[in-house]
Design a protein around this motif. Structure first.
Motif, PDB file in Angstrom:
ATOM      1  N   UNK A  64       0.841  -1.188   0.000  1.00  0.00           N
ATOM      2  CA  UNK A  64       0.000   0.000   0.000  1.00  0.00           C
ATOM      3  C   UNK A  64       0.878   1.240   0.000  1.00  0.00           C
ATOM      4  N   UNK A  65       0.509   2.228  -0.801  1.00  0.00           N
ATOM      5  CA  UNK A  65       1.203   3.508  -0.820  1.00  0.00           C
ATOM      6  C   UNK A  65       0.329   4.488  -0.052  1.00  0.00           C
ATOM      7  N   UNK A  66       0.858   5.033   1.044  1.00  0.00           N
ATOM      8  CA  UNK A  66       0.075   5.930   1.886  1.00  0.00           C
ATOM      9  C   UNK A  66       0.185   7.368   1.411  1.00  0.00           C
ATOM     10  N   UNK A  67      -0.923   8.105   1.547  1.00  0.00           N
ATOM     11  CA  UNK A  67      -0.995   9.493   1.092  1.00  0.00           C
ATOM     12  C   UNK A  67      -0.200  10.421   2.005  1.00  0.00           C
ATOM     13  N   UNK A  68       0.464  11.399   1.394  1.00  0.00           N
ATOM     14  CA  UNK A  68       1.114  12.463   2.149  1.00  0.00           C
ATOM     15  C   UNK A  68       0.191  13.677   2.200  1.00  0.00           C
ATOM     16  N   UNK A  84      -3.460   5.491  -0.433  1.00  0.00           N
ATOM     17  CA  UNK A  84      -4.431   5.073   0.566  1.00  0.00           C
ATOM     18  C   UNK A  84      -4.161   5.865   1.837  1.00  0.00           C
ATOM     19  N   UNK A  85      -5.199   6.413   2.434  1.00  0.00           N
ATOM     20  CA  UNK A  85      -5.033   7.175   3.675  1.00  0.00           C
ATOM     21  C   UNK A  85      -4.991   6.225   4.860  1.00  0.00           C
ATOM     22  N   UNK A  86      -4.058   6.460   5.782  1.00  0.00           N
ATOM     23  CA  UNK A  86      -3.987   5.657   7.003  1.00  0.00           C
ATOM     24  C   UNK A  86      -5.199   5.969   7.863  1.00  0.00           C
ATOM     25  N   UNK A  87      -5.715   4.982   8.601  1.00  0.00           N
ATOM     26  CA  UNK A  87      -6.864   5.232   9.454  1.00  0.00           C
ATOM     27  C   UNK A  87      -6.538   6.267  10.532  1.00  0.00           C
ATOM     28  N   UNK A  88      -7.420   7.231  10.698  1.00  0.00           N
ATOM     29  CA  UNK A  88      -7.258   8.255  11.731  1.00  0.00           C
ATOM     30  C   UNK A  88      -6.406   9.436  11.337  1.00  0.00           C
ATOM     31  N   UNK A  89      -5.804   9.431  10.138  1.00  0.00           N
ATOM     32  CA  UNK A  89      -4.956  10.535   9.696  1.00  0.00           C
ATOM     33  C   UNK A  89      -5.801  11.536   8.927  1.00  0.00           C
ATOM     34  N   UNK A  90      -5.668  12.813   9.279  1.00  0.00           N
ATOM     35  CA  UNK A  90      -6.374  13.882   8.571  1.00  0.00           C
ATOM     36  C   UNK A  90      -5.411  14.443   7.527  1.00  0.00           C
ATOM     37  N   UNK A  91      -5.782  14.321   6.263  1.00  0.00           N
ATOM     38  CA  UNK A  91      -4.926  14.778   5.174  1.00  0.00           C
ATOM     39  C   UNK A  91      -5.167  16.249   4.879  1.00  0.00           C
TER      40      UNK A  91
END
Length: 90
Positions: free
Chosen positions: A26-30, A39-46
């Protein structure tokens, strides 16, 4: 004898290749939508991606011109073939 070893090697290689599971990384969003398909990690506000203002025409790539700023072409050095590219005559 050599043919038997070669056949055994081919069979062993085929077994190893067929038994490996497909990679599912999975590539997580910055930032929102960056990188593309992330993909956004759970609980992270982008946050939205910060604005990058241009220093010269088209530099850095994807930049935005600040209001009221006149952009010029990037300066080029005279010593284009040397190991160090400095502006001006030496």
């Amino acid at each position: 004898m050599k043919k038997t070893i070669a056949v055994f090697g081919l069979i062993a290689g085929a077994m190893v290749l067929s038994s490996t599971p497909p990679a599912e990384a999975a590539v997580y969003c910055k930032y929102v939508g960056y990188p593309k398909g992330c993909v956004a990690k759970p609980g992270v506000v982008l946050q939205p991606m910060p604005v990058v203002y241009c220093k010269y025409i088209g530099y850095p790539k994807g930049c935005v011109a600040a209001p009221g700023v006149v952009l010029r072409p990037a300066p080029r050095g005279v010593n284009l073939g040397g190991p160090v590219n400095r502006i001006g005559v030496r």
